[in-house]
Scaffold this motif. Structure first.
Motif, PDB file in Angstrom:
ATOM      1  N   UNK A   1      -2.940  -4.068   7.592  1.00 33.71           N
ATOM      2  CA  UNK A   1      -3.256  -3.185   6.466  1.00 33.71           C
ATOM      3  C   UNK A   1      -2.266  -2.034   6.355  1.00 33.71           C
ATOM      4  N   UNK A   2      -1.884  -1.426   7.487  1.00 34.49           N
ATOM      5  CA  UNK A   2      -0.992  -0.270   7.444  1.00 34.49           C
ATOM      6  C   UNK A   2       0.328  -0.615   6.755  1.00 34.49           C
ATOM      7  N   UNK A   3       0.833  -1.830   6.983  1.00 31.13           N
ATOM      8  CA  UNK A   3       2.102  -2.237   6.386  1.00 31.13           C
ATOM      9  C   UNK A   3       2.040  -2.259   4.868  1.00 31.13           C
ATOM     10  N   UNK A   4       0.893  -2.659   4.329  1.00 33.11           N
ATOM     11  CA  UNK A   4       0.763  -2.808   2.878  1.00 33.11           C
ATOM     12  C   UNK A   4      -0.130  -1.726   2.270  1.00 33.11           C
ATOM     13  N   UNK A   5      -0.305  -0.633   2.995  1.00 33.18           N
ATOM     14  CA  UNK A   5      -1.190   0.425   2.514  1.00 33.18           C
ATOM     15  C   UNK A   5      -0.658   1.073   1.240  1.00 33.18           C
ATOM     16  N   UNK A   6       0.648   1.347   1.199  1.00 26.20           N
ATOM     17  CA  UNK A   6       1.220   2.010   0.016  1.00 26.20           C
ATOM     18  C   UNK A   6       1.066   1.172  -1.249  1.00 26.20           C
ATOM     19  N   UNK A   7       1.469  -0.111  -1.261  1.00 29.39           N
ATOM     20  CA  UNK A   7       1.272  -0.881  -2.494  1.00 29.39           C
ATOM     21  C   UNK A   7      -0.199  -1.056  -2.857  1.00 29.39           C
ATOM     22  N   UNK A   8      -1.077  -1.130  -1.852  1.00 26.18           N
ATOM     23  CA  UNK A   8      -2.509  -1.245  -2.138  1.00 26.18           C
ATOM     24  C   UNK A   8      -3.011   0.003  -2.862  1.00 26.18           C
ATOM     25  N   UNK A   9      -2.688   1.178  -2.325  1.00 21.02           N
ATOM     26  CA  UNK A   9      -3.207   2.417  -2.892  1.00 21.02           C
ATOM     27  C   UNK A   9      -2.578   2.745  -4.239  1.00 21.02           C
ATOM     28  N   UNK A  10      -1.299   2.433  -4.416  1.00 22.22           N
ATOM     29  CA  UNK A  10      -0.664   2.705  -5.706  1.00 22.22           C
ATOM     30  C   UNK A  10      -1.009   1.639  -6.740  1.00 22.22           C
ATOM     31  N   UNK A  11      -1.364   0.441  -6.275  1.00 23.29           N
ATOM     32  CA  UNK A  11      -1.690  -0.652  -7.181  1.00 23.29           C
ATOM     33  C   UNK A  11      -3.166  -0.695  -7.519  1.00 23.29           C
ATOM     34  N   UNK A  12      -3.978  -1.261  -6.637  1.00 22.00           N
ATOM     35  CA  UNK A  12      -5.399  -1.447  -6.920  1.00 22.00           C
ATOM     36  C   UNK A  12      -6.165  -0.134  -6.997  1.00 22.00           C
ATOM     37  N   UNK A  13      -5.812   0.836  -6.141  1.00 21.86           N
ATOM     38  CA  UNK A  13      -6.569   2.085  -6.109  1.00 21.86           C
ATOM     39  C   UNK A  13      -6.121   3.037  -7.211  1.00 21.86           C
ATOM     40  N   UNK A  14      -4.857   2.986  -7.599  1.00 17.12           N
ATOM     41  CA  UNK A  14      -4.360   3.819  -8.678  1.00 17.12           C
ATOM     42  C   UNK A  14      -3.935   5.215  -8.270  1.00 17.12           C
ATOM     43  N   UNK A  15      -3.679   5.413  -6.974  1.00 19.00           N
ATOM     44  CA  UNK A  15      -3.195   6.708  -6.497  1.00 19.00           C
ATOM     45  C   UNK A  15      -1.689   6.777  -6.739  1.00 19.00           C
ATOM     46  N   UNK A  16      -1.202   7.913  -7.213  1.00 21.09           N
ATOM     47  CA  UNK A  16       0.210   8.064  -7.532  1.00 21.09           C
ATOM     48  C   UNK A  16       1.095   7.927  -6.301  1.00 21.09           C
ATOM     49  N   UNK A  17       2.299   7.426  -6.503  1.00 20.27           N
ATOM     50  CA  UNK A  17       3.213   7.209  -5.387  1.00 20.27           C
ATOM     51  C   UNK A  17       3.586   8.510  -4.683  1.00 20.27           C
TER      52      UNK A  17
END
Length: 392
Positions: free
Chosen positions: A219-235
């Protein structure tokens, strides 16, 4: 806890920063050395492979040396290759320095684990382990964002120079604080330690540690794309999110350090199932920012509380193989850190979405729980209250 143990944690912090900081430096390295992004990404893979292969090999090699000499040799090697990396204009040379750095890091961690538990009281292996792994978590909180900031302001080479500079006080501290002991004959010691590593309890613990760490880094490896994609948190919030995970991991090793020596079974019985359930809840709730942010911290805490407790149990179970146990524990963690992201990448590549690594993490931790239950059912109790193996 002896102050020297925390000084070893300082060295682990510097090396952990080097291991993880490349995630923020890849674009700059690719531009400067005129290679593709995937080629620059191989620098991370090279380090991971070097850690897996190097941990047991460097542990065996270090049997010929005193602990202080081994720690110094690995630290100086790590420093030198970072200086070379900061100066080189060749991608091939930089790739080679990452492999050598990983071998040195693996060897240092193996010997540092042995040294830390030897310096600590006999019933405080969990606290000693948490002090070392705390260096990794602080690297996630401060070192990795700091390396990314340096790379942004002064270029990626400045981050390599910063790691080299951070190692200087650690080298001086090891020289002054770690006692020098005479090594024994390497051949008999290696054979004796390898025999000790055949214990079923120890093998089960190594498997459990690898599975749990695989879930963490999947999960840690793909945390950034998950949060910016599905969650919608800004980069722009990603450095804070990564730091939040790091704060959770620091909380986890702190809790483990206080509890793992006295009540490891209770900690794992509570936190293990909670960790598996947490990954599944994260997968279901990842579309909403508030629960996702909370779970970033919670899962970081649970992952490192469980993981560091398992590593302390490895060291309790392998008093007859202290150096090789540290090496194989390091290898197990890095096998998990390599396998987990690979499996997560496969699920994303198969079109299962950015949340799929969370489900992989849940399944890996669930596999660890099933493995522990099966081992207990056949008479192998992997987790016991902290005390030397000979007394168990």
């Amino acid at each position: 806890m002896p102050f020297a143990v925390y000084l070893l944690g300082l060295a682990v912090f510097a090396q952990g920063t080097s291991e993880f900081m490349l995630s923020g430096l890849i674009p700059g390295i690719a531009r400067d050395l005129q290679v593709s992004i995937p080629a620059a990404g191989l620098l991370t893979s090279a380090f991971a492979v070097g850690m897996v292969v190097g941990a047991p090999l460097m542990a065996v090699l270090s049997l010929r040396w005193s602990r202080r000499f081994a720690l110094l040799a690995f630290l100086v090697t790590f420093l030198v290759v970072h200086v070379v990396g900061a100066l080189t204009t060749s991608y091939g040379v930089l790739l080679g320095t990452r492999v050598i750095a990983a071998l040195a890091n693996a060897g240092f961690l193996a010997v540092a684990m042995t040294t830390a538990v030897a310096l600590a009281p006999p019933d405080a292996k969990g606290r000693a382990t948490s002090a070392l792994l705390g260096g990794v978590t602080i690297a996630c909180v401060a070192g990795v964002p700091g390396g990314a900031l340096l790379g942004e302001v002064w270029g990626w080479r400045s981050a390599f120079w910063a790691v080299a500079v951070a190692l200087v006080p650690a080298i001086v501290a090891v020289l002054k604080s770690v006692p020098s002991g005479a090594p024994g004959p390497a051949g008999p010691r290696a054979r004796g330690e390898l025999r000790a590593l055949r214990r079923p309890r120890l093998l089960v613990l190594l498997l459990l540690a690898g599975l749990v760490n695989g879930g963490t880094f999947c999960t840690f490896t793909y945390l950034a794309p998950l949060l910016t994609g599905d969650t919608g948190i800004g980069s722009s919030w990603m450095p804070l999110m990564l730091a939040l995970f790091g704060l959770g991991s620091f909380a986890g090793v702190t809790v483990s350090g206080r509890v793992a020596d006295r009540r490891p079974t209770r900690l794992l019985a509570i936190c293990g199932p909670a960790l598996a359930a947490g990954w599944a809840v994260f997968a279901l709730a990842a579309g909403a920012p508030v629960p996702a942010v909370v779970l970033v911290f919670v899962q970081g805490t649970l992952s490192f509380a469980v993981g560091s407790t398992l590593i302390s149990q490895v060291l309790y179970a392998a008093t007859g193989a202290p150096t090789l146990a540290g090496g194989f524990a390091t290898a197990a963690l890095n096998v998990g850190a390599t396998l987990g992201p690979w499996l997560g990448g496969l699920t994303i590549g198969a079109g299962l979405g950015l949340r799929s690594p969370l489900w992989v993490s849940a399944l890996l931790v669930a596999a660890a729980l099933v493995t522990a239950a099966v081992a207990h059912a056949v008479g192998v109790n992997p987790v016991e209250k902290g005390r030397p193996a000979e007394a168990q």
